[in-house]
Design a protein around this motif. Sequence first.
Motif, mmCIF file in Angstrom:
data_model
loop_
_atom_site.group_PDB
_atom_site.id
_atom_site.type_symbol
_atom_site.label_atom_id
_atom_site.label_comp_id
_atom_site.label_asym_id
_atom_site.label_seq_id
_atom_site.Cartn_x
_atom_site.Cartn_y
_atom_site.Cartn_z
ATOM 1 N N ASP A 46 106.666 43.732 30.804
ATOM 2 C CA ASP A 46 105.703 44.101 29.918
ATOM 3 C C ASP A 46 105.260 45.883 29.731
ATOM 4 O OD1 ASP A 46 106.449 45.808 32.431
ATOM 5 O OD2 ASP A 46 103.531 44.653 33.449
ATOM 6 N N GLY A 47 106.255 45.713 29.303
ATOM 7 C CA GLY A 47 107.506 47.559 28.715
ATOM 8 C C GLY A 47 107.142 47.906 29.708
ATOM 9 N N GLY A 48 106.856 48.014 31.140
ATOM 10 C CA GLY A 48 107.107 49.054 32.187
ATOM 11 C C GLY A 48 106.128 49.482 32.602
ATOM 12 N N ALA A 49 104.812 48.780 32.149
ATOM 13 C CA ALA A 49 103.596 48.824 32.460
ATOM 14 C C ALA A 49 103.685 49.256 34.667
ATOM 15 C CB ALA A 49 102.370 48.311 32.162
ATOM 16 N N MET A 50 104.020 48.055 34.418
ATOM 17 C CA MET A 50 103.719 47.284 36.356
ATOM 18 C C MET A 50 104.878 48.938 36.860
ATOM 19 S SD MET A 50 105.284 44.192 38.196
ATOM 20 C CE MET A 50 108.214 45.042 38.196
ATOM 21 N N PHE A 51 106.300 48.613 36.587
ATOM 22 C CA PHE A 51 106.640 50.569 37.036
ATOM 23 C C PHE A 51 105.911 51.598 37.016
ATOM 24 C CE2 PHE A 51 109.801 47.457 35.566
ATOM 25 C CZ PHE A 51 110.570 46.917 36.806
ATOM 26 N N SER A 52 105.282 51.610 35.844
ATOM 27 C CA SER A 52 103.983 53.091 36.443
ATOM 28 C C SER A 52 103.327 52.890 37.249
ATOM 29 C CB SER A 52 103.967 53.336 34.874
ATOM 30 O OG SER A 52 102.677 54.291 34.522
ATOM 31 N N ARG A 53 102.706 51.304 37.012
ATOM 32 C CA ARG A 53 101.007 51.398 38.653
ATOM 33 C C ARG A 53 102.004 52.041 39.436
ATOM 34 N NH1 ARG A 53 100.032 46.894 34.432
ATOM 35 N NH2 ARG A 53 100.965 45.816 36.092
ATOM 36 N N ILE A 54 102.990 51.167 40.198
ATOM 37 C CA ILE A 54 103.267 51.198 42.042
ATOM 38 C C ILE A 54 103.602 52.501 41.139
ATOM 39 C CG2 ILE A 54 106.075 50.776 43.032
ATOM 40 C CD1 ILE A 54 105.768 47.929 41.488
#
Length: 384
Positions: free
Chosen positions: A296-304
């Motif tokens: 998902d473009g790294g959005a999940m890791f940013s949210r974490i």
Amino acid sequence: MKKLFIIFLCIFVFFSLAYSQQNPKNDLTLGSSLQNALAINPKLLSKNQELLMEREKLLQARALYLPSLETNFSLISFRNYYPVAVESNAQAPTILPASEENPYYSIRIAMQQNIYTGGRVAAINKLANAGVRKLQLEIEIIRTEILWNIKTIFNECVYYNQQIKYYEAQPRARSDAQIAYKIDMAYLNYNKRFLDLLDAIGLELNTIAEINAPFVPIIKILDLENCLVLAFQYNSKIRLSQFDQKTDMLLVNLELTRKYPTLSASVAQEWDGADSIVRDIRSWYVGINLNIPIFDGGAMFSRIRQKSIASRLNTINQSRAEDEVRLEVYKAYLDYSFYLNKVLESKLHEKRSAYSITELELIKNLNNSYYKLEYAVGVELDRY
């Protein structure tokens, strides 16, 4: 003559009762004031409504464990050269054949059940439950503030009332103007604090009532260490900061579940055709749906990372809240110990009445410091 007197007496009693009903005077005690405030205070009522909303959200989250059942009815007129899918609110679209029909009926009953969501449904339920508990803590904070505010204001109302009685009992020969001025000032202070009391309770400001309570010092031997232990156990500010930290960890766990695949099963039965919906033209399906997130473009890791930073920030805020509560308890305990020693030295707790102005002010400060200590601890000290 006697009959006439009885008639006038009956008329007088009748109008007196009517006037008393139109202008009722209620005796306000500390207990009734606290009870009324907990029942009608607008801030508390507003928070209770928010709590009801959070409980409905919890019920909505629990429904994710259950299957979803939908039905759809369509009546369509069309002419197609090839099959067309018509979107509907059901689990699957309605497929129109390559023909011309007028009218065309379609009825579908579909059911879908989540089998595996990687813990997402459980995390959503934990967050919903956390929302309910957080509102309960916020209600406790408001409740504590209301009780402390009413106790303090009520104590000052009784103090000014006693001040009025003291000045009115003084001889007027020497300085009538000075005594009259002090009485007027005591009445002014009493009326203003009485309005504050009505507002804190949630009553109308034109409510007619009288303060009915004794004015005695609150004598209670307290231990500082015990007060600190109770504060860290019951103070809602500390508990709320701890709870915010746990909520952020739940949000992190919810974001982590998004990287896991989800598995669901669905089943549907459909009746469709022209002229009559009871013809033996049926369609059905049973399916398994597997959704695997890949990128998902790294959005999940940013949210974490955002949730982790918020969790560390709440840890800092929790430490600061504990320091603030500790400071409040220390200062309130020093105030109460100071005024308590003064009361015990002058033996005011044995006097019970005929206090001087200095003694009245000392009792007022003693009681207010006790209520302030209760507020800092977060629980009524009479229980311990």
